[in-house]
Design a protein around this motif. Structure first.
Motif, PDB file in Angstrom:
ATOM      1  N   ARG A  58       0.830  -1.213   0.000  1.00  0.00           N
ATOM      2  CA  ARG A  58       0.000   0.000   0.000  1.00  0.00           C
ATOM      3  C   ARG A  58       0.858   1.254   0.000  1.00  0.00           C
ATOM      4  O   ARG A  58       0.457   2.289  -0.534  1.00  0.00           O
ATOM      5  N   ASP A  59       2.021   1.195   0.605  1.00  0.00           N
ATOM      6  CA  ASP A  59       2.943   2.337   0.645  1.00  0.00           C
ATOM      7  C   ASP A  59       4.332   1.857   0.286  1.00  0.00           C
ATOM      8  O   ASP A  59       4.737   0.749   0.655  1.00  0.00           O
ATOM      9  N   GLY A  60       5.050   2.702  -0.440  1.00  0.00           N
ATOM     10  CA  GLY A  60       6.438   2.393  -0.744  1.00  0.00           C
ATOM     11  C   GLY A  60       6.646   1.393  -1.851  1.00  0.00           C
ATOM     12  O   GLY A  60       7.697   0.748  -1.918  1.00  0.00           O
ATOM     13  N   SER A  61       5.691   1.253  -2.747  1.00  0.00           N
ATOM     14  CA  SER A  61       5.882   0.346  -3.879  1.00  0.00           C
ATOM     15  C   SER A  61       6.942   0.927  -4.816  1.00  0.00           C
ATOM     16  O   SER A  61       7.254   2.122  -4.791  1.00  0.00           O
ATOM     17  N   VAL A  62       7.489   0.075  -5.664  1.00  0.00           N
ATOM     18  CA  VAL A  62       8.522   0.522  -6.597  1.00  0.00           C
ATOM     19  C   VAL A  62       8.011   1.644  -7.490  1.00  0.00           C
ATOM     20  O   VAL A  62       8.711   2.630  -7.728  1.00  0.00           O
ATOM     21  N   ALA A  63       6.795   1.496  -8.007  1.00  0.00           N
ATOM     22  CA  ALA A  63       6.251   2.531  -8.881  1.00  0.00           C
ATOM     23  C   ALA A  63       6.091   3.865  -8.154  1.00  0.00           C
ATOM     24  O   ALA A  63       6.228   4.932  -8.753  1.00  0.00           O
ATOM     25  N   GLU A  64       5.825   3.806  -6.867  1.00  0.00           N
ATOM     26  CA  GLU A  64       5.603   5.029  -6.095  1.00  0.00           C
ATOM     27  C   GLU A  64       6.914   5.746  -5.776  1.00  0.00           C
ATOM     28  O   GLU A  64       6.964   6.976  -5.770  1.00  0.00           O
ATOM     29  N   ILE A  65       7.984   4.997  -5.539  1.00  0.00           N
ATOM     30  CA  ILE A  65       9.223   5.627  -5.060  1.00  0.00           C
ATOM     31  C   ILE A  65      10.352   5.577  -6.077  1.00  0.00           C
ATOM     32  O   ILE A  65      11.489   5.962  -5.772  1.00  0.00           O
ATOM     33  N   THR A  66      10.097   5.110  -7.301  1.00  0.00           N
ATOM     34  CA  THR A  66      11.170   4.993  -8.285  1.00  0.00           C
ATOM     35  C   THR A  66      11.877   6.334  -8.517  1.00  0.00           C
ATOM     36  O   THR A  66      11.257   7.399  -8.481  1.00  0.00           O
ATOM     37  N   THR A  67      13.168   6.237  -8.757  1.00  0.00           N
ATOM     38  CA  THR A  67      13.963   7.444  -9.051  1.00  0.00           C
ATOM     39  C   THR A  67      14.235   7.578 -10.543  1.00  0.00           C
ATOM     40  O   THR A  67      14.894   8.529 -10.967  1.00  0.00           O
ATOM     41  N   ASP A  68      13.760   6.627 -11.316  1.00  0.00           N
ATOM     42  CA  ASP A  68      13.968   6.709 -12.761  1.00  0.00           C
ATOM     43  C   ASP A  68      13.222   7.914 -13.325  1.00  0.00           C
ATOM     44  O   ASP A  68      12.006   8.052 -13.153  1.00  0.00           O
ATOM     45  N   ARG A  69      13.971   8.788 -13.996  1.00  0.00           N
ATOM     46  CA  ARG A  69      13.398  10.066 -14.449  1.00  0.00           C
ATOM     47  C   ARG A  69      12.254   9.850 -15.434  1.00  0.00           C
ATOM     48  O   ARG A  69      11.210  10.519 -15.344  1.00  0.00           O
ATOM     49  N   TRP A  70      12.430   8.943 -16.374  1.00  0.00           N
ATOM     50  CA  TRP A  70      11.376   8.728 -17.362  1.00  0.00           C
ATOM     51  C   TRP A  70      10.123   8.135 -16.718  1.00  0.00           C
ATOM     52  O   TRP A  70       8.999   8.566 -16.999  1.00  0.00           O
ATOM     53  N   LEU A  71      10.301   7.149 -15.829  1.00  0.00           N
ATOM     54  CA  LEU A  71       9.142   6.558 -15.163  1.00  0.00           C
ATOM     55  C   LEU A  71       8.377   7.591 -14.350  1.00  0.00           C
ATOM     56  O   LEU A  71       7.132   7.594 -14.340  1.00  0.00           O
ATOM     57  N   ARG A  72       9.078   8.457 -13.682  1.00  0.00           N
ATOM     58  CA  ARG A  72       8.400   9.469 -12.859  1.00  0.00           C
ATOM     59  C   ARG A  72       7.561  10.415 -13.714  1.00  0.00           C
ATOM     60  O   ARG A  72       6.567  10.975 -13.249  1.00  0.00           O
ATOM     61  N   GLN A  73       7.944  10.577 -14.969  1.00  0.00           N
ATOM     62  CA  GLN A  73       7.175  11.453 -15.864  1.00  0.00           C
ATOM     63  C   GLN A  73       5.881  10.791 -16.343  1.00  0.00           C
ATOM     64  O   GLN A  73       4.868  11.470 -16.538  1.00  0.00           O
ATOM     65  N   VAL A  74       5.920   9.472 -16.541  1.00  0.00           N
ATOM     66  CA  VAL A  74       4.764   8.808 -17.161  1.00  0.00           C
ATOM     67  C   VAL A  74       3.872   8.099 -16.151  1.00  0.00           C
ATOM     68  O   VAL A  74       2.694   7.823 -16.441  1.00  0.00           O
ATOM     69  N   LEU A  75       4.392   7.783 -14.960  1.00  0.00           N
ATOM     70  CA  LEU A  75       3.588   7.064 -13.967  1.00  0.00           C
ATOM     71  C   LEU A  75       2.521   7.953 -13.358  1.00  0.00           C
ATOM     72  O   LEU A  75       2.749   9.127 -13.069  1.00  0.00           O
ATOM     73  N   LYS A  76       1.341   7.352 -13.144  1.00  0.00           N
ATOM     74  CA  LYS A  76       0.220   8.076 -12.537  1.00  0.00           C
ATOM     75  C   LYS A  76      -0.585   7.093 -11.703  1.00  0.00           C
ATOM     76  O   LYS A  76      -0.868   5.982 -12.149  1.00  0.00           O
ATOM     77  N   PRO A  77      -0.973   7.475 -10.474  1.00  0.00           N
ATOM     78  CA  PRO A  77      -1.803   6.561  -9.665  1.00  0.00           C
ATOM     79  C   PRO A  77      -3.122   6.259 -10.373  1.00  0.00           C
ATOM     80  O   PRO A  77      -3.756   7.155 -10.936  1.00  0.00           O
ATOM     81  N   ALA A  78      -3.508   5.021 -10.379  1.00  0.00           N
ATOM     82  CA  ALA A  78      -4.774   4.629 -11.004  1.00  0.00           C
ATOM     83  C   ALA A  78      -5.940   5.191 -10.202  1.00  0.00           C
ATOM     84  O   ALA A  78      -5.863   5.340  -8.981  1.00  0.00           O
ATOM     85  N   ASP A  79      -7.031   5.494 -10.905  1.00  0.00           N
ATOM     86  CA  ASP A  79      -8.225   6.012 -10.238  1.00  0.00           C
ATOM     87  C   ASP A  79      -9.463   5.197 -10.566  1.00  0.00           C
ATOM     88  O   ASP A  79     -10.587   5.594 -10.250  1.00  0.00           O
ATOM     89  N   GLY A  80      -9.256   4.062 -11.227  1.00  0.00           N
ATOM     90  CA  GLY A  80     -10.393   3.216 -11.584  1.00  0.00           C
ATOM     91  C   GLY A  80     -10.929   3.446 -12.970  1.00  0.00           C
ATOM     92  O   GLY A  80     -11.726   2.659 -13.472  1.00  0.00           O
ATOM     93  N   LEU A  81     -10.506   4.537 -13.615  1.00  0.00           N
ATOM     94  CA  LEU A  81     -10.942   4.839 -14.969  1.00  0.00           C
ATOM     95  C   LEU A  81      -9.807   4.543 -15.946  1.00  0.00           C
ATOM     96  O   LEU A  81      -8.635   4.499 -15.548  1.00  0.00           O
ATOM     97  N   PRO A  82     -10.108   4.332 -17.233  1.00  0.00           N
ATOM     98  CA  PRO A  82      -9.041   4.032 -18.195  1.00  0.00           C
ATOM     99  C   PRO A  82      -7.988   5.135 -18.232  1.00  0.00           C
ATOM    100  O   PRO A  82      -8.297   6.322 -18.097  1.00  0.00           O
ATOM    101  N   ALA A  83      -6.743   4.728 -18.417  1.00  0.00           N
ATOM    102  CA  ALA A  83      -5.654   5.699 -18.486  1.00  0.00           C
ATOM    103  C   ALA A  83      -5.751   6.509 -19.777  1.00  0.00           C
ATOM    104  O   ALA A  83      -6.262   6.036 -20.792  1.00  0.00           O
ATOM    105  N   ARG A  84      -5.255   7.728 -19.719  1.00  0.00           N
ATOM    106  CA  ARG A  84      -5.176   8.548 -20.916  1.00  0.00           C
ATOM    107  C   ARG A  84      -3.945   8.135 -21.723  1.00  0.00           C
ATOM    108  O   ARG A  84      -2.998   7.597 -21.178  1.00  0.00           O
ATOM    109  N   PRO A  85      -3.947   8.424 -23.030  1.00  0.00           N
ATOM    110  CA  PRO A  85      -2.765   8.104 -23.837  1.00  0.00           C
ATOM    111  C   PRO A  85      -1.508   8.731 -23.241  1.00  0.00           C
ATOM    112  O   PRO A  85      -1.512   9.896 -22.839  1.00  0.00           O
TER     113      PRO A  85
END
Length: 569
Positions: free
Chosen positions: A477-504
């Motif tokens: 629930r806290d501290g997952s890899v996606a949440e704390i990654t330091t990869d610059r590109w991943l941090r730009q494209v990652l977004k917490p899911a909200d239950g609706l389809p992701a945007r392009p």
């Protein structure tokens, strides 16, 4: 009858024929398909036939229904039906083209039709067409059914099939020699081939194939489930992840609304509730959302208190909702109740509220419950006997088990069997295997996963998956890899899911808990470490892995990996 109800918006003639065939007990062995779509039509880009009646040992009758009060065949050869514009393509031609289209479709699929009469007819339900229409070389008199035939619809169908079979005998030597088909087995096979053509559903989210929405047909098992809905007042559907429970819950709710009933479609998971609300927004008379959202609405609470305790959800909120239901009387009671993820709502206090939500209560109400009691109970009452409590509250509820996996590619399903210790596990799969194995990657430290995640996402993109087709899941629930990654590109494209389809261009991430009930074309599951997980690790693993429809990548801690794969290194 398929479907099990007649939609309210069809012409009155179709309603009349549907009712006449459905109400007669002599048609019990018949298979009647209503509103059958024809994708490969002999004349048009696509077409439709009003009824296909399959009568064992008698034949198949394709029926075009006309509800018009007046019929005019003009001197120039055109037809004027009621207030419709004149047309040179008459109803008998429509019926004949549909018949030839279906015959061709069945022959391509290897059905032996040598002694099976496939005939066409037109049913004029509002006029006495058999006496009104003069003889004409464009049709046979036996191809006409009319308003008088509604009084004994099965007899009229059999009369037409008998006359049509005699016509074929006169034209085709030895046509009915040895008997007329189809027999019951062939009839069932014909229905199973034709039936998926009339009821299609677009899978939520784009499928891998050619990045276009893919149409997926119901499988035979799901049709039997819908038949169970029609034939029983209360049904508990159980099955593993991917067996189509949510899809069937939605379809069941649609059918209840279509016949004029008001009700509720509830689930446990917040993200799934959002998706259901979005997909079912066009239905009047249906309340859709999570069970707790419905409790909040009944209790008159606009928002949840800050940092609510478990006692708030289990005790205080249920008490307030119960009081509202008692005070509100019949106005708050539903005609039917559809519950998905019922394994997570099978606590005593929750069942007390459900009992008040539906007319007749849990004992005698119209109940359609869907759940996975083996591994998807990952919330508080996972170790409790939820199925037993449901049976004690709803003693007349029939059980229907779903066994076939409709979601995952077989190679994903087999790995789920192994890693989640499912017994007996998935045995049958709807989808054909594409030869690509799931990828399981060992890691030793949490820091390693960041670079592994970036590499996995890039690999999926190279294979052709867009970012919005991929979801990153974690049991943490806290501290997952996606949440704390330091990869610059991943941090730009990652977004917490909200239950609706992701945007392009967006790559969503979520906990496994939150994403339960949903699916994605490609899934990357991270942080799989049994030593750091809760007691329900196997259940979380099962839920996480089964979200993937086409591609699965999982990062597993080295020790967990060795135990899971029997000491592999």
């Amino acid at each position: 009858m398929m479907p099990a109800f007649c939609p309210s918006d069809v012409p009155p003639g179709e309603k009349a024929v549907y009712a006449a065939l459905q109400s007669d007990t002599t048609t019990d062995s018949w298979i009647v398909l209503h509103s059958l779509g024809i994708a490969d039509h002999v004349r048009q880009v696509e077409g439709e036939v009003d009824f296909v009646v399959i009568v064992p040992d008698a034949g198949i009758l394709v029926i075009e229904v006309k509800s018009h009060q007046t019929i005019d065949r003009r001197e120039d050869g055109s037809w004027k039906l009621g207030n419709d514009a004149p047309t040179f393509r008459g109803p008998f031609q429509q019926a004949s083209e549909a018949m030839h289209s279906l015959r061709g479709y069945l022959k391509k699929r290897g059905v032996d039709l040598r002694s099976v009469p496939i005939l066409s007819a037109v049913w004029f339900t509002s006029v006495r067409a058999r006496t009104m229409l003069p003889p004409n070389p464009e049709w046979h008199n036996w191809q006409i059914l009319d308003s008088e035939d509604l009084k004994s619809a099965p007899r009229a169908v059999l009369r037409t099939l008998a006359a049509g079979t005699k016509h074929l005998d006169d034209k085709v030597k030895y046509f009915s020699y040895g008997g007329v088909g189809p027999d019951t087995d062939v009839a069932a096979r014909i229905a199973s081939l034709l039936r998926p053509k009339f009821e299609l559903v677009v899978v939520a989210g784009d499928r891998r194939r050619a990045r276009e929405s893919q149409l997926v047909t119901f499988i035979e098992e799901q049709y039997r489930a819908l038949d169970a809905v029609a034939e029983n007042r209360a049904v508990l559907f159980s099955g593993p992840a991917g067996s189509g429970k949510t899809f069937l819950a939605m379809e069941s709710a649609r059918r209840e609304v279509a016949i004029g009933r008001r009700g509720r479609l509830l689930c446990f998971n917040r993200f799934l509730g959002k998706r259901l609300t979005n997909d079912m927004a066009d239905l009047d008379g249906l309340i859709v959302g999570t069970f707790h959202q419905e409790l909040l609405r009944l209790a008159g609470l606009d928002r949840v208190p800050e940092h609510p305790s478990p006692a708030f959800w289990m005790d205080e909120l249920t008490e307030r909702a119960t009081e509202a239901l008692i005070d509100g009387g019949d106005a708050l009671v539903s005609d039917f109740l559809v519950v998905d993820e019922v394994q997570d709502i099978a606590a005593e206090s929750y069942l007390d509220v459900l009992d008040l939500m539906v007319s007749g209560g849990l004992k005698e109400g119209r109940l359609l419950f869907f759940g996975d009691f083996e591994r998807q109970a990952i919330f508080e009452n996972e170790n409790e006997d939820g199925r037993g409590r449901l049976r004690s509250r709803a003693p007349y509820m029939m059980s229907h088990k779903l066994t076939q996996n409709c979601r995952n590619l077989p190679r994903i399903g087999y790995q789920v069997n192994l890693l989640s210790h499912l017994h007996p596990g998935y045995q049958e799969f709807r989808r054909l295997d594409d030869g690509v194995d799931p990828v399981f990657v060992k890691y030793r430290t949490k820091q390693e996963q960041s670079s592994l995640l970036a590499a996995a996402i890039r690999s999926l993109r190279e294979e052709g998956y867009d970012l919005d087709e991929i979801i990153v899941l974690s049991p943490k629930r806290d501290g997952s890899v996606a949440e704390i990654t330091t990869d610059r590109w991943l941090r730009q494209v990652l977004k917490p899911a909200d239950g609706l389809p992701a945007r392009p261009g967006q790559l969503q991430y979520s906990t496994i808990h939150a994403f339960k009930g949903l699916e994605a074309s490609a899934v990357v599951v991270t942080d799989l470490d049994r030593s750091a997980a809760a007691d329900n690790f196997d259940s979380l693993l099962y839920v996480g892995l089964t979200r993937a429809t086409d591609r699965l990548v999982a990062f597993i801690e080295s020790g967990t990996f060795r135990k899971a794969f029997g000491g592999a290194t």
